[in-house]
Structure formats: C-alpha cells, structure tokens
Scaffold this motif. Structure first.
Motif, PDB file in Angstrom:
ATOM      1  N   ASN A 407      16.440 -32.066-101.836  1.00 40.04           N
ATOM      2  CA  ASN A 407      15.521 -31.429-100.895  1.00 40.04           C
ATOM      3  C   ASN A 407      14.249 -32.268-100.716  1.00 40.04           C
ATOM      4  O   ASN A 407      13.740 -32.420 -99.595  1.00 40.04           O
ATOM      5  CB  ASN A 407      15.166 -30.034-101.400  1.00 40.04           C
ATOM      6  CG  ASN A 407      14.127 -29.346-100.536  1.00 40.04           C
ATOM      7  OD1 ASN A 407      14.416 -28.833 -99.476  1.00 40.04           O
ATOM      8  ND2 ASN A 407      12.877 -29.335-101.004  1.00 40.04           N
ATOM      9  N   ALA A 408      13.740 -32.817-101.835  1.00 44.44           N
ATOM     10  CA  ALA A 408      12.520 -33.620-101.765  1.00 44.44           C
ATOM     11  C   ALA A 408      12.742 -34.934-101.012  1.00 44.44           C
ATOM     12  O   ALA A 408      11.807 -35.485-100.435  1.00 44.44           O
ATOM     13  CB  ALA A 408      12.009 -33.907-103.171  1.00 44.44           C
ATOM     14  N   LEU A 409      13.975 -35.438-101.023  1.00 41.32           N
ATOM     15  CA  LEU A 409      14.271 -36.695-100.337  1.00 41.32           C
ATOM     16  C   LEU A 409      14.644 -36.505 -98.876  1.00 41.32           C
ATOM     17  O   LEU A 409      14.641 -37.486 -98.115  1.00 41.32           O
ATOM     18  CB  LEU A 409      15.412 -37.419-101.057  1.00 41.32           C
ATOM     19  CG  LEU A 409      15.123 -37.888-102.495  1.00 41.32           C
ATOM     20  CD1 LEU A 409      16.394 -38.427-103.130  1.00 41.32           C
ATOM     21  CD2 LEU A 409      14.023 -38.925-102.514  1.00 41.32           C
ATOM     22  N   THR A 410      14.947 -35.293 -98.475  1.00 45.33           N
ATOM     23  CA  THR A 410      15.433 -35.065 -97.100  1.00 45.33           C
ATOM     24  C   THR A 410      14.581 -34.051 -96.346  1.00 45.33           C
ATOM     25  O   THR A 410      13.866 -34.401 -95.409  1.00 45.33           O
ATOM     26  CB  THR A 410      16.893 -34.592 -97.137  1.00 45.33           C
ATOM     27  OG1 THR A 410      16.985 -33.416 -97.979  1.00 45.33           O
ATOM     28  CG2 THR A 410      17.805 -35.668 -97.719  1.00 45.33           C
ATOM     29  N   LEU A 411      14.620 -32.804 -96.764  1.00 41.21           N
ATOM     30  CA  LEU A 411      13.965 -31.745 -96.001  1.00 41.21           C
ATOM     31  C   LEU A 411      12.450 -31.800 -96.115  1.00 41.21           C
ATOM     32  O   LEU A 411      11.730 -31.641 -95.119  1.00 41.21           O
ATOM     33  CB  LEU A 411      14.482 -30.377 -96.470  1.00 41.21           C
ATOM     34  CG  LEU A 411      13.914 -29.153 -95.737  1.00 41.21           C
ATOM     35  CD1 LEU A 411      14.229 -29.222 -94.249  1.00 41.21           C
ATOM     36  CD2 LEU A 411      14.451 -27.860 -96.340  1.00 41.21           C
ATOM     37  N   SER A 412      11.934 -32.027 -97.324  1.00 38.42           N
ATOM     38  CA  SER A 412      10.474 -32.005 -97.510  1.00 38.42           C
ATOM     39  C   SER A 412       9.756 -33.065 -96.675  1.00 38.42           C
ATOM     40  O   SER A 412       8.777 -32.750 -95.981  1.00 38.42           O
ATOM     41  CB  SER A 412      10.136 -32.167 -98.995  1.00 38.42           C
ATOM     42  OG  SER A 412      10.571 -31.044 -99.734  1.00 38.42           O
ATOM     43  N   PRO A 413      10.199 -34.357 -96.676  1.00 38.86           N
ATOM     44  CA  PRO A 413       9.513 -35.330 -95.816  1.00 38.86           C
ATOM     45  C   PRO A 413       9.658 -35.020 -94.331  1.00 38.86           C
ATOM     46  O   PRO A 413       8.742 -35.294 -93.547  1.00 38.86           O
ATOM     47  CB  PRO A 413      10.168 -36.659 -96.190  1.00 38.86           C
ATOM     48  CG  PRO A 413      11.447 -36.312 -96.858  1.00 38.86           C
ATOM     49  CD  PRO A 413      11.205 -35.008 -97.530  1.00 38.86           C
ATOM     50  N   ALA A 414      10.810 -34.443 -93.942  1.00 40.65           N
ATOM     51  CA  ALA A 414      10.973 -34.065 -92.536  1.00 40.65           C
ATOM     52  C   ALA A 414       9.979 -32.979 -92.144  1.00 40.65           C
ATOM     53  O   ALA A 414       9.372 -33.026 -91.062  1.00 40.65           O
ATOM     54  CB  ALA A 414      12.404 -33.589 -92.293  1.00 40.65           C
ATOM     55  N   LEU A 415       9.796 -31.996 -93.040  1.00 44.33           N
ATOM     56  CA  LEU A 415       8.815 -30.938 -92.766  1.00 44.33           C
ATOM     57  C   LEU A 415       7.395 -31.503 -92.758  1.00 44.33           C
ATOM     58  O   LEU A 415       6.553 -31.078 -91.952  1.00 44.33           O
ATOM     59  CB  LEU A 415       8.943 -29.833 -93.814  1.00 44.33           C
ATOM     60  CG  LEU A 415      10.218 -28.996 -93.779  1.00 44.33           C
ATOM     61  CD1 LEU A 415      10.248 -28.012 -94.950  1.00 44.33           C
ATOM     62  CD2 LEU A 415      10.337 -28.245 -92.463  1.00 44.33           C
ATOM     63  N   CYS A 416       7.120 -32.469 -93.651  1.00 48.98           N
ATOM     64  CA  CYS A 416       5.792 -33.099 -93.655  1.00 48.98           C
ATOM     65  C   CYS A 416       5.520 -33.788 -92.325  1.00 48.98           C
ATOM     66  O   CYS A 416       4.410 -33.708 -91.774  1.00 48.98           O
ATOM     67  CB  CYS A 416       5.696 -34.110 -94.797  1.00 48.98           C
ATOM     68  SG  CYS A 416       5.641 -33.372 -96.443  1.00 48.98           S
ATOM     69  N   ALA A 417       6.520 -34.489 -91.797  1.00 48.94           N
ATOM     70  CA  ALA A 417       6.340 -35.195 -90.529  1.00 48.94           C
ATOM     71  C   ALA A 417       6.165 -34.230 -89.362  1.00 48.94           C
ATOM     72  O   ALA A 417       5.518 -34.559 -88.359  1.00 48.94           O
ATOM     73  CB  ALA A 417       7.534 -36.112 -90.277  1.00 48.94           C
ATOM     74  N   LEU A 418       6.722 -33.019 -89.497  1.00 50.25           N
ATOM     75  CA  LEU A 418       6.657 -32.056 -88.392  1.00 50.25           C
ATOM     76  C   LEU A 418       5.398 -31.201 -88.405  1.00 50.25           C
ATOM     77  O   LEU A 418       4.815 -30.940 -87.344  1.00 50.25           O
ATOM     78  CB  LEU A 418       7.895 -31.151 -88.422  1.00 50.25           C
ATOM     79  CG  LEU A 418       9.231 -31.788 -88.048  1.00 50.25           C
ATOM     80  CD1 LEU A 418      10.368 -30.804 -88.286  1.00 50.25           C
ATOM     81  CD2 LEU A 418       9.220 -32.231 -86.583  1.00 50.25           C
ATOM     82  N   ILE A 419       4.968 -30.749 -89.584  1.00 52.74           N
ATOM     83  CA  ILE A 419       3.919 -29.728 -89.606  1.00 52.74           C
ATOM     84  C   ILE A 419       2.598 -30.193 -90.210  1.00 52.74           C
ATOM     85  O   ILE A 419       1.559 -29.579 -89.958  1.00 52.74           O
ATOM     86  CB  ILE A 419       4.401 -28.470 -90.348  1.00 52.74           C
ATOM     87  CG1 ILE A 419       4.638 -28.774 -91.841  1.00 52.74           C
ATOM     88  CG2 ILE A 419       5.646 -27.903 -89.712  1.00 52.74           C
ATOM     89  CD1 ILE A 419       5.040 -27.540 -92.633  1.00 52.74           C
TER      90      ILE A 419
END
Length: 480
Positions: A407-419
């Motif tokens: 999750n930290a390698l995939t979803l978390s950075p994607a959410l950081c880039a979005l929000i």
C-alpha cells in the motif's frame, strides 16, 4: 495419536483420554478408537460389559457452563438433575458441534441400603440380594396360553415388567420356608428413590442447583454452537416448572466478544492517534487521510487472506490484529512525511514531490517490511499444537505488514500526488490560513524545544562524570 492418559477410581469407573495431532479427522479418529475398544471388550469382566463402554469425541476446552436451580428450594437436587437429563441434555446434544454434556449431579435411582446386622441373622450376603434382584426384576416375553392345544381361544399373558416404586422392590421375596414364612427385601434393607451417585453436591447462591459443562467437537465453530445453545436455553426457560431457573455461569463467547471489543477499541484509538499526530506534526488535514486509508486497506486485505487460508476469528488472530494495527500505519506515515519534506524545500508539484520522495524511501520501506515479516514467518513452520497457534499468529502479522508495504509503495504515493498541496501559493508567497498559522506556531515552539534538548545534551557531554555517576546510581537502585 500423540499420547493418552487414564484415570481409574475405586468406584468402578475408568476414563481413558486419547489425544490426536492437530488436523486429524475427528470422525476417523473416533472410528479407530472404537475399533480398538471393540477388540478389548472380549477381555473385560462381564460386569463391565453389562454396564457398557462408551466412546465419545470432544475437545478438551469447554463451550459453556450453565446451572439449573430452585431459588425457593421447592425442588431437591435429584429432581433438578433428572429434569436436566430428560428435558435439556438430549436437545443440547442434538445441536451440531456439541461433543459432550457432563451433568454434575446424579439422576434418580433406586437405592437399596442393606442392613448388615439383620442380614447376618439370616446368613445372607450381598450377592444373595443381587441374585434375587436379577431374577425378579426383569423384562420378559411371557408368551400366550392355548398355543398348542385344542382350545378355541388363545390368551396372551401379560407381565408388569421391571419394578418402579420403592414399595414394589420392598415386596421382593428373598427367602421362603415350607411352613409359609417369607423374608422380603424390605425386612433386610432400607429402600428409597435417591441419587444414582453422590459424587456431587450442587448449590447456586446458597440454593439447591445442578451445573453442567458443555464440550464441543473438533472443527466446529464455538461461537455458532454457543449461540444455538443460548437460543435453546431461552426457549427452555419458558417451559420450566415454577420455582426453577436456568443461569449461565460461563461462555467462551464472553472471551471472544471481549477480544473483538478490544480490537475495535484499539482500531478507534489508532485512528484518533494517527489523526492527532499526523496533523500536529504535518499541519495538514489532508495528510491525515492517507494513513487512515492505509489502516483500512491493510486490515481488509488481512481479513481476506485469513478467509482464503482458512483461519478463523479467534483469540490468536484477534491478538495479532490488535498488535499489528499500530504497525501497518507506519509505512503510510513515512510516505506522507517524505512528501511534505519535499514541499518544505520548495517543491510546487505534488506529483514531482511524490515521485522524488518514493525514489528516496522505497528501498527503506521494502527492507524494513521484509525484516519485520522475517521475524514472524518462520514460526509458521513449527509443528505440534504450538505450531497451530503460532502459525495463525505469525502469518496474520506478516501478511498485514506486507500489505501495508504494498500500500505504501502504490496507493499512498498516488493519493499524495492527488490530494496533497504545497504550503505556498503559485506566486511563491506563503499561504495565510489556519493551517499555515498553526504550522508556523508549532514549528517555532518545536524548534525552541529542540534547542533546549540540545543544550541539555551538551551539558551532560561536557560533564561526563555526572553521566557515569547517574548510571552507577541507577544500577544500584535497580539491583536494590
């Protein structure tokens, strides 16, 4: 089979417990034990085979204990034990998953207390009485009259069968003489309807009562079985005689539901602490959402793995979930903090800040997660009963941490880039909002605290003798 134990008493009973490896088919184990018992039956005394040898399968842990008692003492212990055995025990044993129900009390039984002094006068011994009982208290097919004759009618004979009342047993003839004298059982013994055995004396809150323990079969769901037993007892309470009540003393569901409550409580505490800590140190409400998503994703993924692996919700797996809740959130917090650190040095693009942050921390996240998993995965190779418990515990912990790393390698950075958004405007000026003002005040106070901490550390570095003295005093106090 792993091992077996036996316990014999001078009351004429023996109990042999046979234990099997975890995962053994309980039905096949029962068949194998029954076959061995059948081989030994021919070598047993006739008195033993007459009473019977019983083979049952159950686990050693209890499902629950409940008691039936009389608050107004209108019924005695024999009645309560008999009522439980007749009306409750058969129904509970029919519930799928119940292996055994042990009633701690004796059913009704005809008790014959022989008088040694009177028997000595008539030169009688106990075997004389048992022989007479065997002859005169029997079930018999009496046949019919006129079966082999020239009579017109054939008459079926009737026989009362086994005796029931104490008075009927008292009229059993022990000996008779030619001149008409008759010696009956009531002349040489006291006869009463009493307990089958007197091993237990039951009370509940100072009143007469009988308790029983319910055991489960291997492979059954203890929670479901307890719920079915509770539902039956609720129905049985409606038909109880006046002056009789049922009280549940212990249930394994109590421990399980308490553990589930602790999991929910820990989850709520973890969520609140994540929100509080992340917001205080990063001063951005959006930053708090990403670790929360990490907790939910990791727990849902872990539960999915448990379902696929065949693990149940039990005290071991719940304990693992309680421990791992505080760990699965760490990786997501590291990602958010790394992205915020890029904003602090001037990054204006959330996408570039997230990409650059992940390039710097991906290896650290992977290595730390693998080290954590390497601690718990080896326990899954343990054998025996301990291995069964530790396998569920270790794999639950390892899988939860592994999912949090993914999750930290995939979803978390994607959410950081979005929000996530930087602290400065497009023109490079500092934003003037509550988050910005709180961030400025917090950082000022935190920097002052760090300065005082540094000053204190330097004070002790310059006075090393003071540190060694404090260490020596601490060791002395610890020893004392």
């Amino acid at each position: 089979m792993t091992y077996m134990t036996s316990n014999a008493t001078n009351a004429g009973t023996v109990e042999i417990m046979v234990y099997f490896k975890q995962g053994t088919d309980p039905d096949m184990a029962t068949v194998n034990v029954q076959n061995r018992v059948s081989k030994a039956t021919g070598q047993l005394p006739a008195e033993v085979t007459q009473v019977g040898v019983t083979t049952t399968k159950r686990q050693t842990s209890m499902l629950q204990i409940f008691s039936i008692y009389s608050p107004d003492d209108s019924y005695d212990e024999s009645f309560l034990a008999n009522y439980l055995s007749i009306n409750l025990k058969p129904e509970i044993l029919r519930i799928s998953g119940v292996g055994e129900l042990m009633v701690m009390g004796g059913d009704y039984s005809m008790r014959i207390w022989m008088k040694p002094d009177v028997m000595a006068q008539y030169n009688l011994i106990p075997s004389d009485v048992t022989a007479v009982l065997a002859e005169q208290n029997i079930e018999s097919a009496t046949g019919a009259f006129g079966e082999n004759s020239t009579e017109t009618y054939q008459c079926t004979m009737k026989y009362k069968g086994r005796l029931i009342q104490p008075e009927e047993f008292g009229d059993i003839v022990i000996r008779s003489t030619e001149d008409g004298e008759v010696l009956k059982l009531k002349d040489i013994a006291e006869i009463e309807l009493g307990h089958e055995n007197y091993s237990y004396i039951g009370e509940l809150t100072g009143h007469v009562g009988v308790s029983c323990m319910v055991f489960q079969t291997a492979g059954s769901n203890a929670t479901e079985v307890n719920q079915q037993i509770d539902a039956f007892l609720d129905e049985a309470r409606k038909d109880l005689p006046k002056g009789v009540e049922i009280v549940q003393m212990m249930s394994s569901n109590d421990f399980l539901f308490a553990s589930i409550h602790e999991v929910v409580k820990t989850l709520i505490e973890a969520i609140l602490l994540v929100i509080l800590v992340v917001y205080i140190f990063l001063q951005d409400i959006r930053s708090t959402l990403i670790p929360l998503v990490g907790i939910i994703v990791s727990l849902v993924g872990t539960l999915a793995f448990m379902s696929i692996a065949g693990f149940s919700i039990n005290l071991i797996t719940l304990f693992a979930l309680v421990l791992v809740i505080g760990t699965v959130v760490d990786d997501a917090i590291v990602v958010v903090e790394a992205v915020q650190a890029r904003f602090d040095v001037g990054y204006k693009s959330s996408y570039m800040a997230s990409m650059d942050a992940m390039n710097g921390i991906s290896a650290a996240i992977i290595s730390s997660s693998l080290v954590f998993m390497a601690v718990f995965i080896p326990v899954s190779f343990m054998s025996g009963t301990s291995g069964t418990f530790y396998t569920q515990f270790g794999l639950t912990m390892a899988v939860a941490v592994g999912i949090s790393a993914v999750n930290a390698l995939t979803l978390s950075p994607a959410l950081c880039a979005l929000i996530l958004k930087p602290y400065i405007n497009e023109d490079g000026t500092q934003k003037n909002n509550f988050a910005s003002r709180f961030r400025k005040a917090f950082n000022t106070a935190f920097d002052a605290l760090i300065a005082k901490y540094k000053k204190g550390v330097l004070f002790f570095i310059k006075r090393r003798w003071l540190m060694w003295s404090m260490l020596a005093c601490s060791i002395v106090l610890l020893f004392f």
